[in-house]
Structures are given as C-alpha cells and as structure tokens.
Design a protein around this motif. Structure first.
Motif, PDB file in Angstrom:
ATOM      1  N   SER A  60     -19.690   0.067  71.532  1.00 28.65           N
ATOM      2  CA  SER A  60     -19.566  -1.035  72.493  1.00 28.65           C
ATOM      3  C   SER A  60     -19.335  -2.357  71.767  1.00 28.65           C
ATOM      4  O   SER A  60     -18.470  -3.152  72.155  1.00 28.65           O
ATOM      5  CB  SER A  60     -20.821  -1.114  73.363  1.00 28.65           C
ATOM      6  OG  SER A  60     -20.709  -2.146  74.298  1.00 28.65           O
ATOM      7  N   ASP A 111     -15.988  -4.769  71.976  1.00 28.13           N
ATOM      8  CA  ASP A 111     -16.099  -6.181  72.349  1.00 28.13           C
ATOM      9  C   ASP A 111     -15.513  -7.111  71.287  1.00 28.13           C
ATOM     10  O   ASP A 111     -14.915  -8.132  71.620  1.00 28.13           O
ATOM     11  CB  ASP A 111     -17.556  -6.556  72.608  1.00 28.13           C
ATOM     12  CG  ASP A 111     -18.125  -5.907  73.856  1.00 28.13           C
ATOM     13  OD1 ASP A 111     -17.334  -5.501  74.738  1.00 28.13           O
ATOM     14  OD2 ASP A 111     -19.365  -5.787  73.947  1.00 28.13           O
ATOM     15  N   LYS A 164     -12.854  -0.818  79.028  1.00 27.88           N
ATOM     16  CA  LYS A 164     -13.973  -0.622  78.110  1.00 27.88           C
ATOM     17  C   LYS A 164     -14.653   0.717  78.360  1.00 27.88           C
ATOM     18  O   LYS A 164     -14.922   1.470  77.419  1.00 27.88           O
ATOM     19  CB  LYS A 164     -14.985  -1.752  78.234  1.00 27.88           C
ATOM     20  CG  LYS A 164     -16.140  -1.614  77.251  1.00 27.88           C
ATOM     21  CD  LYS A 164     -17.088  -2.777  77.312  1.00 27.88           C
ATOM     22  CE  LYS A 164     -18.216  -2.613  76.308  1.00 27.88           C
ATOM     23  NZ  LYS A 164     -19.124  -3.755  76.312  1.00 27.88           N
TER      24      LYS A 164
END
Length: 160
Positions: A19, A23, A77
């Motif tokens: 993650s 990002d 995402k």
C-alpha cells in the motif's frame, strides 16, 4: 581508512508495504485520459455488436472488457493491491542489502540488484525514495532503513 558502508535488513512484503509502495509511486492521470482506453474498447464492442455479423459472444466479451477497464481505473489502488497480494512475493520475507555497489533484494521469488551507476535519478518522497533506472523504477521505503542507511541513500541523492 574508512570502512565501506553495508546495511542489511529483513522485512515481510505485506499489504501495508504494498500500500505504501503504491501511494508513493502512483502517477496521477487526468480522469479523461484514464478512461479513454475503456471508452475506445466500449465503442469497438458496440460497433461489433450493432454493425457486424460477428458472433455476439465476441462482441459482448469486448463490451465486458470495457467494463472491466472502467473498474480497473475506478478502483486502481485496490486492483493493484489485490494483484500484489496474490503474487508469489506476497507475505514472504525479503532481505534488503544496501552497500557501496548498489541495492540487493532477495526473497524466495525475487532476486534483484540495482547498481548505483545504473540509477538515473533518485527522488525523495514523503516516506522513502523512488529510484529511476533504465529498465523502470523501484521504491525503497524509509521504514525499513536505519538512520545510517537513510543518511547513506540521502548522500547518494546529493552526489547525483
């Protein structure tokens, strides 16, 4: 005579790591441009469905493909994280070594080496470093580095 720098650590390639990687490395694209591929595929599917005598299953497949493309843009995402979490690398331990030669990563499914000389550009992000090289780019998270290793990488940034 100073001792050559070498730092080694181990960490798990878990969801939080992936993650953070997403990002810090994602490049934002204008929504119109992001959905353009979906629009083109959808129009192709509609043309195949309405204007040709092609098997309707193929036409509907192309239309469904356009829908999947829309979902992949909308849930970019989540889509990327899901693919990473089902990969062989997920939830495995990675050994990261940083030394005077470059950066080595090794796990059960990954073995890579990036020489400092191959790195074209190093960008510092809010949580790590983005390493650009001819074959692509790689992300190096600060959370797995000691203060000395972070200082070493920052020194490499200044010498570029």
């Amino acid at each position: 005579m100073t001792q050559p720098f070498e730092y080694s650590t181990r960490y798990i390639l878990d969801k939080s790591h992936f993650s953070e990687t997403f990002d810090q490395t994602v490049t934002e694209v204008a929504p119109q441009k992001a959905y353009l591929k979906s629009l083109v595929i959808g129009m192709l599917g509609a043309i195949l469905l309405l204007a040709t005598e092609l098997n309707p299953y193929i036409s509907w497949f192309v239309v469904a493909w356009a829908g999947v493309e829309v979902l992949s843009v909308r849930f970019q995402k989540s889509w990327w994280l899901a693919r990473q979490m089902i990969s062989k690398a997920a939830n495995n331990e990675l050994t990261l070594t940083i030394d005077e030669e470059g950066i080595r990563s090794q796990s059960t499914s990954v073995k890579s080496f990036i020489a400092w000389g191959d790195i074209i550009k190093i960008e510092q992000t809010s949580q790590g470093w983005l390493l650009h090289f001819e074959a692509g780019k790689s992300y190096l998270s600060s959370r797995c580095l000691s203060p000395e290793a972070q200082a070493f990488v920052a020194q490499k940034v200044r010498t570029r």
